[in-house]
Design an enzyme around this catalytic site. Structure first.
Site, PDB file in Angstrom:
ATOM      1  N   ARG A 109      53.660  48.024  33.876  1.00  0.00           N
ATOM      2  CA  ARG A 109      52.751  47.624  34.951  1.00  0.00           C
ATOM      3  C   ARG A 109      52.228  46.214  34.723  1.00  0.00           C
ATOM      4  O   ARG A 109      52.271  45.373  35.618  1.00  0.00           O
ATOM      5  CB  ARG A 109      51.562  48.578  35.044  1.00  0.00           C
ATOM      6  CG  ARG A 109      51.891  50.010  35.432  1.00  0.00           C
ATOM      7  CD  ARG A 109      52.244  50.138  36.892  1.00  0.00           C
ATOM      8  NE  ARG A 109      52.246  51.533  37.334  1.00  0.00           N
ATOM      9  CZ  ARG A 109      52.719  51.941  38.497  1.00  0.00           C
ATOM     10  NH1 ARG A 109      53.233  51.077  39.360  1.00  0.00           N
ATOM     11  NH2 ARG A 109      52.688  53.208  38.834  1.00  0.00           N
ATOM     12  N   GLN A 192      33.295  51.802  44.183  1.00  0.00           N
ATOM     13  CA  GLN A 192      32.520  50.703  44.742  1.00  0.00           C
ATOM     14  C   GLN A 192      31.658  50.046  43.658  1.00  0.00           C
ATOM     15  O   GLN A 192      31.628  48.822  43.532  1.00  0.00           O
ATOM     16  CB  GLN A 192      31.639  51.248  45.874  1.00  0.00           C
ATOM     17  CG  GLN A 192      30.965  50.197  46.715  1.00  0.00           C
ATOM     18  CD  GLN A 192      30.064  50.824  47.772  1.00  0.00           C
ATOM     19  OE1 GLN A 192      29.769  52.029  47.732  1.00  0.00           O
ATOM     20  NE2 GLN A 192      29.631  50.025  48.723  1.00  0.00           N
ATOM     21  N   HIS A 196      32.658  46.188  42.091  1.00  0.00           N
ATOM     22  CA  HIS A 196      31.823  45.073  42.543  1.00  0.00           C
ATOM     23  C   HIS A 196      31.380  44.162  41.397  1.00  0.00           C
ATOM     24  O   HIS A 196      30.832  43.095  41.644  1.00  0.00           O
ATOM     25  CB  HIS A 196      30.613  45.582  43.337  1.00  0.00           C
ATOM     26  CG  HIS A 196      30.955  45.879  44.771  1.00  0.00           C
ATOM     27  ND1 HIS A 196      32.091  46.572  45.125  1.00  0.00           N
ATOM     28  CD2 HIS A 196      30.340  45.575  45.944  1.00  0.00           C
ATOM     29  CE1 HIS A 196      32.136  46.673  46.437  1.00  0.00           C
ATOM     30  NE2 HIS A 196      31.100  46.079  46.960  1.00  0.00           N
ATOM     31  N   TYR A 344      48.982  62.191  38.463  1.00  0.00           N
ATOM     32  CA  TYR A 344      50.000  62.475  37.446  1.00  0.00           C
ATOM     33  C   TYR A 344      49.655  63.731  36.655  1.00  0.00           C
ATOM     34  O   TYR A 344      48.490  63.983  36.343  1.00  0.00           O
ATOM     35  CB  TYR A 344      50.104  61.317  36.427  1.00  0.00           C
ATOM     36  CG  TYR A 344      50.647  60.005  36.966  1.00  0.00           C
ATOM     37  CD1 TYR A 344      51.205  59.918  38.239  1.00  0.00           C
ATOM     38  CD2 TYR A 344      50.596  58.859  36.183  1.00  0.00           C
ATOM     39  CE1 TYR A 344      51.696  58.701  38.704  1.00  0.00           C
ATOM     40  CE2 TYR A 344      51.088  57.647  36.648  1.00  0.00           C
ATOM     41  CZ  TYR A 344      51.625  57.574  37.910  1.00  0.00           C
ATOM     42  OH  TYR A 344      52.104  56.379  38.364  1.00  0.00           O
ATOM     43  N   LEU A 373      43.117  44.488  48.701  1.00  0.00           N
ATOM     44  CA  LEU A 373      43.708  45.838  48.759  1.00  0.00           C
ATOM     45  C   LEU A 373      42.710  46.922  48.369  1.00  0.00           C
ATOM     46  O   LEU A 373      42.884  48.085  48.691  1.00  0.00           O
ATOM     47  CB  LEU A 373      44.985  45.919  47.908  1.00  0.00           C
ATOM     48  CG  LEU A 373      44.929  45.982  46.383  1.00  0.00           C
ATOM     49  CD1 LEU A 373      44.533  47.344  45.865  1.00  0.00           C
ATOM     50  CD2 LEU A 373      46.290  45.601  45.808  1.00  0.00           C
ATOM     51  N   TYR A 374      41.632  46.498  47.660  1.00  0.00           N
ATOM     52  CA  TYR A 374      40.630  47.473  47.197  1.00  0.00           C
ATOM     53  C   TYR A 374      39.588  47.797  48.269  1.00  0.00           C
ATOM     54  O   TYR A 374      38.609  48.487  47.995  1.00  0.00           O
ATOM     55  CB  TYR A 374      39.925  46.984  45.937  1.00  0.00           C
ATOM     56  CG  TYR A 374      39.894  47.994  44.804  1.00  0.00           C
ATOM     57  CD1 TYR A 374      39.167  49.190  44.920  1.00  0.00           C
ATOM     58  CD2 TYR A 374      40.583  47.777  43.616  1.00  0.00           C
ATOM     59  CE1 TYR A 374      39.139  50.114  43.884  1.00  0.00           C
ATOM     60  CE2 TYR A 374      40.556  48.697  42.577  1.00  0.00           C
ATOM     61  CZ  TYR A 374      39.837  49.860  42.725  1.00  0.00           C
ATOM     62  OH  TYR A 374      39.814  50.773  41.696  1.00  0.00           O
ATOM     63  N   HIS A 377      37.474  51.467  52.367  1.00  0.00           N
ATOM     64  CA  HIS A 377      36.392  52.021  53.177  1.00  0.00           C
ATOM     65  C   HIS A 377      36.728  53.330  53.896  1.00  0.00           C
ATOM     66  O   HIS A 377      35.815  54.087  54.205  1.00  0.00           O
ATOM     67  CB  HIS A 377      35.861  50.945  54.123  1.00  0.00           C
ATOM     68  CG  HIS A 377      35.209  49.813  53.386  1.00  0.00           C
ATOM     69  ND1 HIS A 377      35.917  48.704  52.960  1.00  0.00           N
ATOM     70  CD2 HIS A 377      33.938  49.634  52.937  1.00  0.00           C
ATOM     71  CE1 HIS A 377      35.099  47.894  52.298  1.00  0.00           C
ATOM     72  NE2 HIS A 377      33.901  48.426  52.271  1.00  0.00           N
ATOM     73  N   GLY A 515      48.368  48.032  43.185  1.00  0.00           N
ATOM     74  CA  GLY A 515      47.048  48.219  42.581  1.00  0.00           C
ATOM     75  C   GLY A 515      47.111  48.521  41.098  1.00  0.00           C
ATOM     76  O   GLY A 515      46.310  47.989  40.323  1.00  0.00           O
ATOM     77  N   SER A 519      45.046  46.678  38.012  1.00  0.00           N
ATOM     78  CA  SER A 519      44.029  47.495  37.402  1.00  0.00           C
ATOM     79  C   SER A 519      44.239  47.603  35.887  1.00  0.00           C
ATOM     80  O   SER A 519      43.336  47.322  35.097  1.00  0.00           O
ATOM     81  CB  SER A 519      44.066  48.870  38.073  1.00  0.00           C
ATOM     82  OG  SER A 519      43.334  49.795  37.336  1.00  0.00           O
TER      83      SER A 519
END
Ligand code: HEM
Ligand SMILES: *[C@@H]1O[C@H](CO)[C@@H](O)[C@H](O)[C@H]1NC(C)=O
Ligand SMILES: *[C@@H]1O[C@H](CO)[C@@H](O)[C@H](O)[C@H]1NC(C)=O
Ligand SMILES: *[C@@H]1O[C@H](CO)[C@@H](O)[C@H](O)[C@H]1NC(C)=O
Ligand SMILES: *[C@@H]1O[C@H](CO)[C@@H](O)[C@H](O)[C@H]1NC(C)=O
Length: 608
Positions: A109, A192, A196, A344, A373-374, A377, A515, A519
């Site tokens: 990744r 969220q 942030h 998974y 992409l995050y 909502h 993502g 991440s």
């Protein structure tokens, strides 16, 4: 042999009869080759170390060709990891196999992320300015040049469809679609709250800029993103943060007490204006709930450390506690949060030692695409159910009174029991946050993001060949085709939102395959994961290291709420009973069909 190939490849010079535009508007270079114009109508693709050669870096070298042939598609890998539970249960208990697979997950990744970072929204070529100016989010793909025939380069129409129309037609919720993976609001607010700290757009400068200069998990949402704010939030006693006690429970201090800037509308009374690290966390009680839990955890860990080190001063207790909380956060994010999201059966593991013998850079830069992409909502429900009461958005937003009214334990219980919305598949965005989605599309256009298909290629996915293939249905697909004209002109963000979800999953393929690399790179690239940091002494000794290595959402909650500890989970308990009636309504026939292994096999072979 390789060297010769590179030299030969550089001799090709592409010629494009462009409509006066930059030849790189054609995005001619494939497989991560770099496009460079060599005059008004010619370009070169730099295929160095891509494993490909030729004018457009499309011809694989022998080793690359073999690797492509052997590599299973992302959907196949996903299918295997989310099925065969019995097999994985055995494998999870064989340490060297679990370690090997986890190491592979991390390296495969994070190798997709350029490190050091390359472009930003104002520099589509490598430059010292783009590298060194931390006020910018980085860019994974360079912006589309300004002088191109269309906003997506050469594909599609001269103008993109009206933003409001796109949001209303394809994104806006008609009827709440629960997430078939059983995601809880406890997860949504964690997402969220956690993100942030590093998604903090500096809207005064524009969407390309960030106010979080650490570009990663620094816990600035707890401690503030500058020293002045941190000092105002600190007690300067035993390493602790300032707090207040209401009805025998610890809460953040008020703005009046600590004099830090927080965003509250004028009508909010003084006693409900809590002050925490992030200025905007008064927005929803879900954020303030996590802020309160982490504040309590900080002060709790300070007490533990002081027991171990009566000789330490306030500063050392504070700093060491912060590192412990960073460790706890990463542990919880990998083993609870990402574990839940992934679906998974393989048990993920937070173990920095897995990377010690690998090529891995302990640094990170947040990219604008990751932020966009995050914008999950659609996770948000129609209303919030707390202890049998229902709160509308109007009653919920900026209402910290809920925190004291219900107590942290009851909020945790209620948020754990309420199901979140499905993100992919379209038409699940609550009207209350419609403006946020519009903004995110407008910002993407301003930053000149490349198309969804270019991002699919960048993250090793086949580009979609039609709108139907992207959405997995025909109705929205037909309308999207009319609006965008060409699948290669489909924008990234609306694309991610309308993409066909994987079978019984919250996201489609693109969200996960894009993502996950961002991440995992951000989590493992943290300095505490590097060999010189990852040892007990960094965390105040064995006791502190143990706090990091045993952290979980459940223990975080249990150690910090009064009275009996509620179940705290990113997954709604017994979702099979509570959700089944609604879950099947969201899974259309065409979506069911790709559970079928022969379809996956076909998909895989068509790629080869
Ligand atoms: C009721 C709940 C929520 C409300 C009212 C809300 C509202 C907002 C608003 C007003 C913005 C700023 C938009 C702009 O000016 O561009 C924003 C940004 C954002 N939101 Fe939410 N949001 C909510 C929940 C969530 C959740 C659950 C997530 C999950 C990950 C999320 C992720 C984000 C992200 C990543 C940004 C961009 C932040 C930045 O660039 O600074 N939001 N949201
Ligand atoms: C390279 O890409 C350009 C632009 O897409 C195209 O016109 C050209 O035919 C391609 N060359 C080769 C050898 O495929
Ligand atoms: C970063 O770039 C912005 C925009 O060009 C500029 O205003 C700012 O001063 C730069 N920051 C640094 C530290 O150079
Ligand atoms: C805020 O929440 C309380 C419950 O704690 C509720 O009584 C009140 O009506 C809410 N405020 C607004 C403005 O809706
Ligand atoms: C869900 O499936 C069950 C069993 O197949 C069926 O009885 C029920 O009516 C379905 N619910 C909806 C909303 O489609």
């Amino acid at each position: 042999m390789n060297k010769i190939v590179y030299i030969v490849s550089l001799l090709f010079v592409g010629i494009l009869a462009s409509e006066g535009g930059n030849p790189c508007c054609y995005l001619p270079c494939q497989n991560r080759g770099v496009c460079m114009s060599t005059g008004p109508e010619t370009y070169e693709c730099d295929c160095t170390r891509t494993g490909f050669y030729g004018e457009n870096c499309t011809t694989p070298e022998l080793m690359t060709w073999i690797k492509i042939k052997l590599k299973p598609s992302p959907n196949t890998v996903h299918y295997i990891l989310t099925h065969f539970k019995g097999f994985w249960n055995i494998l999870n208990n064989i340490p060297f196999l679990r370690d090997a697979i986890m190491r592979y997950v991390l390296t495969s990744r994070s190798h997709l992320i350029d490190s050091p970072p390359t472009y930003n929204s104002d520099y589509s070529y490598k430059s010292w300015e783009a590298y060194s100016n931390l006020s910018y989010y980085t860019r994974t793909l360079p912006p589309i040049p300004e002088d191109c025939p269309t906003p997506m380069g050469v594909a599609g129409k001269k103008t993109l469809p009206d933003v409001k129309l796109v949001v209303e037609k394809f994104l806006l919720r008609k009827k709440f679609i629960p997430d078939p993976q059983g995601t809880s609001l406890m997860f949504a607010f964690f997402a969220q709250h956690f993100t942030h700290q590093f998604f903090k757009s500096d809207m005064k400068r524009g969407p390309a800029f960030t106010r979080s200069l650490a570009h990663g998990v620094d816990l600035s949402h707890i401690y503030g993103d500058n020293l002045e704010r941190q000092y105002k939030l600190r007690l300067f006693e035993d390493g602790k943060l300032k707090y207040q006690v209401v009805d025998g429970e610890v809460y953040p201090p008020t703005v009046k007490d600590v004099q830090v800037d927080m965003h509250y509308p004028p009508h909010i009374p003084e006693e409900h204006r809590f002050a925490v690290g992030h200025e905007a966390f008064g927005l929803v009680p879900g954020l303030m709930m996590y802020a309160t839990i982490w504040l309590r955890e900080h002060n709790r860990v300070c007490d533990v450390l002081k027991q171990e080190h009566p000789e330490w001063d306030d500063e050392r207790l504070f700093q060491t506690t912060r590192l412990i909380l960073i460790g706890e956060t990463i542990k919880i994010v990998i083993e609870d949060y990402v574990q839940h999201l992934s679906g998974y059966h393989f048990k993920l593991k937070f173990d920095p030692e897995l990377l010690f013998n690998q090529h891995f850079q302990y640094q990170n830069r947040i990219s604008a695409e990751f932020n966009t992409l995050y914008h999950w909502h659609p996770l948000m429900p129609d209303a919030f159910h707390i202890q049998g009461q229902v709160y509308s958005y109007k009653q919920f937003v900026f209402n910290n009174s809920l925190l004291m009214e219900h107590g942290i334990n009851n909020l945790v219980e209620s948020f754990t029991n309420q199901i979140a919305g499905r993100v992919a598949g379209g038409q699940n965005l609550p009207p209350a946050v419609m403006m946020v989605a519009m903004k995110s599309i407008e910002n993407s256009r301003q930053m000149r993001f490349q198309s969804l298909n270019e991002y699919r290629k960048r993250f090793m996915m086949r580009p979609y060949t039609s709108f139907q293939e992207m959405t997995g249905e025909t109705e929205m697909a037909a309308e999207l085709e009319e609006l965008y004209g060409d699948i290669d002109a489909m924008e990234m963000y609306p694309g991610l939102m309308v993409e066909k979800p994987r079978p019984n999953a919250i996201f489609g393929e693109t969200m996960v395959e894009m993502g996950a690399p961002y991440s995992l790179k951000g989590l493992m690239g943290n300095p505490i994961c590097s060999p010189e940091y990852w040892k007990p002494s960094t965390f105040g000794g064995k006791v502190g290291f143990e706090i990091v290595n045993t952290a979980s959402l459940q223990t975080l909650v249990c150690r910090n709420v009064k009275g009996p500890c509620p179940v705290a989970s990113f997954h709604v308990p017994d979702v099979k009973d509570t959700g089944s009636a609604t879950i099947n309504s969201s899974t259309s026939q065409s979506r069911q069909s790709d559970v079928n292994p022969t379809v996956i096999l076909k998909e895989r072979t068509s790629e080869l």
